[in-house]
Design a protein around this motif. Structure first.
Motif, short mmCIF file in Angstrom:
data_model
loop_
_atom_site.label_atom_id
_atom_site.label_comp_id
_atom_site.label_asym_id
_atom_site.label_seq_id
_atom_site.Cartn_x
_atom_site.Cartn_y
_atom_site.Cartn_z
N UNK A 51 27.62 -4.39 -4.25
CA UNK A 51 26.48 -5.09 -3.83
C UNK A 51 26.60 -5.29 -2.26
N UNK A 52 25.78 -4.72 -1.50
CA UNK A 52 26.10 -4.66 0.14
C UNK A 52 26.23 -6.36 0.51
N UNK A 53 25.53 -7.21 0.15
CA UNK A 53 25.91 -8.49 0.69
C UNK A 53 26.75 -9.56 -0.18
N UNK A 54 27.24 -8.81 -1.15
CA UNK A 54 28.07 -9.70 -2.21
C UNK A 54 27.60 -10.79 -2.63
N UNK A 55 26.42 -11.05 -3.00
CA UNK A 55 25.92 -12.25 -3.60
C UNK A 55 24.38 -12.23 -3.97
N UNK A 56 23.70 -13.28 -4.36
CA UNK A 56 24.20 -14.78 -4.09
C UNK A 56 25.09 -15.01 -5.20
N UNK A 57 25.13 -14.27 -6.34
CA UNK A 57 25.93 -14.74 -7.45
C UNK A 57 27.33 -14.53 -7.45
N UNK A 58 28.43 -15.52 -7.68
CA UNK A 58 29.95 -15.24 -7.36
C UNK A 58 30.14 -13.84 -8.21
N UNK A 59 29.55 -13.58 -9.41
CA UNK A 59 29.94 -12.45 -10.20
C UNK A 59 28.73 -11.53 -10.43
N UNK B 59 22.34 3.76 -19.87
CA UNK B 59 22.00 3.07 -18.78
C UNK B 59 22.60 1.70 -18.48
N UNK B 60 22.99 1.53 -17.19
CA UNK B 60 23.63 0.41 -16.60
C UNK B 60 22.84 -0.49 -15.66
N UNK B 61 22.38 -1.58 -15.79
CA UNK B 61 21.99 -2.56 -14.83
C UNK B 61 22.86 -3.40 -14.68
N UNK B 62 22.62 -3.54 -13.18
CA UNK B 62 23.47 -4.74 -12.68
C UNK B 62 22.68 -5.95 -11.96
N UNK B 63 23.15 -6.99 -11.69
CA UNK B 63 22.23 -8.02 -11.40
C UNK B 63 23.03 -9.05 -10.48
N UNK B 64 22.69 -9.23 -9.33
CA UNK B 64 23.47 -10.31 -8.47
C UNK B 64 22.87 -11.60 -8.33
N UNK B 65 22.12 -11.94 -9.25
CA UNK B 65 21.68 -13.47 -9.29
C UNK B 65 20.15 -13.33 -8.90
N UNK B 66 19.61 -12.57 -8.14
CA UNK B 66 18.44 -12.63 -7.61
C UNK B 66 17.42 -11.06 -8.01
N UNK B 67 18.49 -10.02 -7.74
CA UNK B 67 17.77 -8.95 -8.07
C UNK B 67 18.62 -8.08 -8.79
N UNK C 38 19.55 -6.14 -2.62
CA UNK C 38 19.71 -5.96 -4.08
C UNK C 38 21.10 -5.16 -4.26
N UNK C 39 21.74 -5.03 -5.48
CA UNK C 39 23.04 -4.34 -5.85
C UNK C 39 22.50 -2.85 -6.12
N UNK C 40 23.59 -2.18 -5.88
CA UNK C 40 23.64 -0.68 -6.36
C UNK C 40 24.51 -0.59 -7.83
N UNK C 41 23.54 -0.05 -8.84
CA UNK C 41 24.37 0.10 -9.83
C UNK C 41 24.90 1.67 -9.91
N UNK C 42 26.23 1.64 -10.46
CA UNK C 42 26.76 3.09 -10.55
C UNK C 42 27.39 3.05 -12.00
#
Length: 848
Positions: free
Chosen positions: A506-514, A556-564, A480-484
């Motif tokens: 995002x520790x694994x930089x994905x799966x989404x490109x953005x 509040x900031x929510x970030x999404x990497x395509x899965x989490x 999962x990404x980390x929102x800051x």
């Protein structure tokens, strides 16, 4: 009370006697002879202040309660006059001015005196002679609202009748400077006190008349006034005749009755009825009391008793206290205010620091407010265990308690403990490496959530514990990404607040490109209309909004990497008055022991640039075991770019405190001195065209070119050497923070070396700092950072602007562009967007 018949010596002159009657209230009980001027107490319409021992060094002001009949007219006095304030040489002019400061004419010394609210002395004396005022002032008053010249201070001299307008401005200590005296005219009769006639009064034009007490002429005179609020000499007519030494003058704020005092043998107060009540153009006044500084551990008592309603009604004043802002670590809420609906509320601070509270008063029609700052000193230190993290199970995780602080500036000790762990984990406190430092680390052994507790302590006390959760994910699946959401900000109401989520990663930089961003307002202050209203660019890395009332906004900031997804929050504190500065101590860094470190507080800023210039002060919060350093070893510690030299390995935490002369803010930075290998990235943020260098410390990259990655995206180096690699960003990653990975060329038959620097580079969208007009041909100039070296676009609202020039220094990211406005743009306030391929920056501009 005596009512004078028409045949008495004292009488209302015709034609006014058809509408007005005289009443003698007699002498004021207990008031010394030789009466001076009089006025109504600003917060009590049933109390008159009147001078005794007028024109004498023994002069004083006295207060006396009045008695009113069923129609609210004054018919006498209650009790005996009591001392109110020193008033040497008081004369016919006594009046409350701005800020409830009492202004007094001082005769025969040709002076003006001022007494602050709550004071019993003359706090300031102005000599009027050097300003050109002919000796000496007998009367003074402020022109009421609605009249020509409203708000101006008028003074008249006795015996000559010279009439002046005095220019005044606050002196910063609660009183006023008088900068000039402008002569207007001369009137007769030996003038003393004077008033402006309330509109609607029979026989007088609305907002065009005044009455003057004439000591020498033993009369009250009526005048018409000009467009500056000054009497027109040729319009003078008698209003009251047959007096003996007319002195002061005042209007009853309830009924409009005209009261005047007499001096010497008379020593009486006389009231004239028949005037219209003065219009109430004033709202209630909220007074939250004086700022306080108290030791930690004591209850704070708030005092709003100075609040008042100049025009009482339609309802009695109601009171409401609320927190505007609290120190970091405080969990107090409005419900913790004892007596929060009364003038006297109280609360018990839970941490030291600055608390800002608002008092709101309501009279059934108008709502007004005032604020008070409570500085709580001393007390226990505050632990900050850092934000929750999502991490790779296969990598070591680092905790961060560097934002912990001691309110008195003492050095801190740290202790981390493992409070919870996932099923199957065999970790214990012994597996926390550096558990007595600000930045320990541990290696997760199974997937799941690990809970850590941090307690910090000084020499005498420990903090309350703070906790953080570290969620370890297997790299075989999605991490999962980390929102800051960025650092807490202090801002001015009704100005644009720019939010920055580019430290999200995002520790694994994905799966989404953005990585996707979603901003929203979680809570807003009472009275704000923004809850539920979308933020500007709420789906971008940099959103914005305009706070509409003072107080705390939780975003509040929510970030999404395509899965989490992950969520973070930031507090924005908006102020109506002075805005505290924002301290920015710079990014955490690494160093080699014995090598000088240059600190960087240049990012600190003051949104309202005052009241004074920013001052800086650096100090140590934590030193590693064996270090002999102290604050005296910080070179240029009162500048934004202080320096120090680490003397042993370990973590050094420094606090930067900035002040604008009234309020302050703190921030922290951590320097890790190490002989282990690390990579220095300079600069560590950028955009399209940024040039940066990777410098190896205790690392060698090899002379042959290897591979580079920012997150998962490859980088092409311009040059590659054993100890440094030079890179230009051509196709930047989306905005955010990324790991940098270096793969030196693998030797034949050898093992592939992997050099990894976590969260080493931040990709930024344009940051716009200022816009200004250059010339008709060149148009406007916009300056900031991270515009990129490739020409982008500029929009005024939705309209594209013609971009004339565009430039960015690739080494520093400093940027500027010039542009022409779209044709036909009208004057007004607009949002200006500076756009490149990474994103856009925004600023609010006014086009004249």
């Amino acid at each position: 009370m005596a009512v004078f018949p028409a045949t008495a010596a004292i009488q209302v002159a015709p034609p006014f006697n058809a509408d007005y009657t005289l009443s003698d209230l007699g002498s004021v009980p207990g008031l010394p002879s030789r009466y001076g001027g009089l006025t109504f107490k600003y917060d009590d319409v049933d109390t008159i202040l009147i001078g005794g021992y007028a024109n004498d060094s023994r002069g004083k002001l006295y207060s006396i309660k009045v008695v009113r009949d069923s129609e609210k007219h004054i018919i006498g006095f209650s009790g005996t006059a009591t001392f109110f304030a020193d008033a040497a040489y008081n004369d016919g002019g006594v009046v409350f001015g701005p800020g409830q400061v009492l202004f007094l004419a001082r005769w025969p010394v040709n002076q003006l005196g001022m007494t602050k609210p709550g004071s019993s002395i003359t706090d300031k004396i102005i000599d009027l002679g050097p300003l050109g005022v002919v000796s000496s002032p007998g009367g003074l008053n402020f022109v009421p609202q609605g009249f020509p010249g409203a708000g101006k201070l008028k003074v008249v001299s006795w015996p000559g009748g010279q009439w002046y307008t005095l220019s005044f401005e606050p002196d910063g200590v609660g009183t006023y400077n008088i900068s000039s005296a402008t002569y207007a005219t001369t009137i007769v009769g030996g003038p003393e006190g004077f008033i402006y006639v309330p509109p609607g009064s029979p026989g007088f034009e609305n907002y065009k008349s005044m009455l003057v007490s004439e000591y020498s002429g033993d009369k009250i005179a009526a005048y018409k006034i000009d467009t500056n609020g000054d009497p027109i000499p040729g319009t003078r007519v008698d209003f009251v005749t047959g007096l003996d030494g007319a002195e002061g003058a005042a209007i009853d704020p309830l009924t409009g009755d005209f009261l005047f005092s007499t001096f010497g043998g008379g020593d009486r107060v006389i009231v004239v009825r028949g005037f219209a009540p003065p219009p109430c153009l004033e709202e209630p006044v909220a007074s939250a009391g004086q700022d306080q500084t108290i030791p930690f551990g004591l209850w704070v008592t708030l005092n709003g008793s100075g609040s008042y309603d100049p025009c009482p009604g339609p309802e009695p004043l109601s009171y409401g206290w609320s927190f505007v802002s609290r120190p970091g670590g405080s969990s107090l809420a409005d419900g913790d205010l004892v007596g929060g609906k009364t003038p006297f509320a109280s609360f018990l601070p839970d941490v030291s620091g600055s608390y800002l509270l608002r008092l709101t008063v309501y009279d059934g029609e108008h709502i007004v407010s005032d604020e008070v700052k409570i500085d709580v000193m001393g007390g226990r230190p505050v632990a900050e265990a850092g934000p929750n993290q999502n991490v790779d199970l296969d990598r070591e995780a680092t905790l961060d308690g560097s934002d912990s602080y001691d309110p008195d500036g003492n050095l801190l000790g740290f202790l981390w403990t493992l409070e919870s762990k996932p099923p199957g984990s065999i970790l214990s406190d012994a597996d926390i490496l550096g558990k007595t430092t600000p930045s320990p680390s541990f290696k997760p052994d199974v997937e799941g959530v690990y809970g850590f507790q941090l307690v910090v302590h000084n020499e005498s006390a420990g903090s309350d514990p703070d906790t953080v959760e570290i969620h370890a994910f297997s790299s075989q699946g999605n991490i999962a990404p980390n929102a800051r959401a960025g650092k807490r900000q202090n801002r001015k109401i009704n100005t644009l607040v720019v939010l920055d989520g580019s430290e999200s990663y995002d520790p694994d930089d994905g799966p989404a490109e953005f990585m996707a961003y979603e901003w929203s307002l979680k809570t807003v202050p009472s009275g704000s209309s923004l809850l539920g209203v979308g933020l500007i660019d709420a789906d971008q890395v940099s959103a914005s909004f305009v706070p509409d009332v003072a107080g705390e906004y939780v975003v509040r900031l929510r970030v999404f990497d395509g899965l989490a997804s992950d969520v973070d929050e930031v507090v924005i504190v908006a102020y109506a008055d002075n805005v505290p500065p924002n301290a920015r101590a710079g990014k955490d860094t690494k160093a080699t022991p014995g090598a000088q470190v240059i600190l960087n507080g240049n990012g600190s800023f003051d949104p309202d640039n005052g009241p004074g210039p920013l001052t800086y002060d650096w100090r140590f919060v934590f030193l590693p075991t064996g270090s002999a350093l102290n604050d005296g070893h910080i070179i240029n510690r009162t500048t934004p770019t202080a320096k120090f030299t680490p003397d042993v390995e370990g973590a050094y935490v420094l606090e930067l405190r900035v002040s604008d002369g009234t309020d302050s803010d703190r921030d922290h930075t951590m320097v890790i001195a190490t002989t282990d290998g690390w990579v220095e990235v300079t600069p560590n943020e950028g955009t399209i065209g940024t040039q940066f260098t990777l410098t190896g410390h205790h690392y060698e990259f090899g002379s042959a070119k290897g591979k580079l990655f920012m997150g998962k995206r490859p980088l092409k180096p311009l040059t590659w050497a054993s100890e440094s690699i030079f890179i230009r960003v051509k196709k930047p990653n989306p905005p955010g923070t990324y790991d940098v990975k270096i793969l030196p060329k693998k030797p034949k038959g050898g093992i592939q070396q992997v050099i990894w620097e976590p969260r080493a580079f931040r990709v930024r969208v344009p940051e716009v700092k200022e816009v200004g007009f250059v010339s008709p041909s060149e148009g406007y100039r916009v300056a900031g950072e991270f515009f990129g070296t490739k020409k982008g676009r500029i929009y005024l609202g939705d309209l594209p602007c013609k971009v004339r020039t565009w430039a960015m220094n690739p080494a520093t990211n400093e940027s500027e562009a010039t542009f022409l406005l779209p044709k036909g743009v009208a004057s007004g306030t607009f949002m200006l967007d500076v756009v490149n391929k990474v994103g856009k920056g925004k600023i609010k501009v006014t086009i004249p």
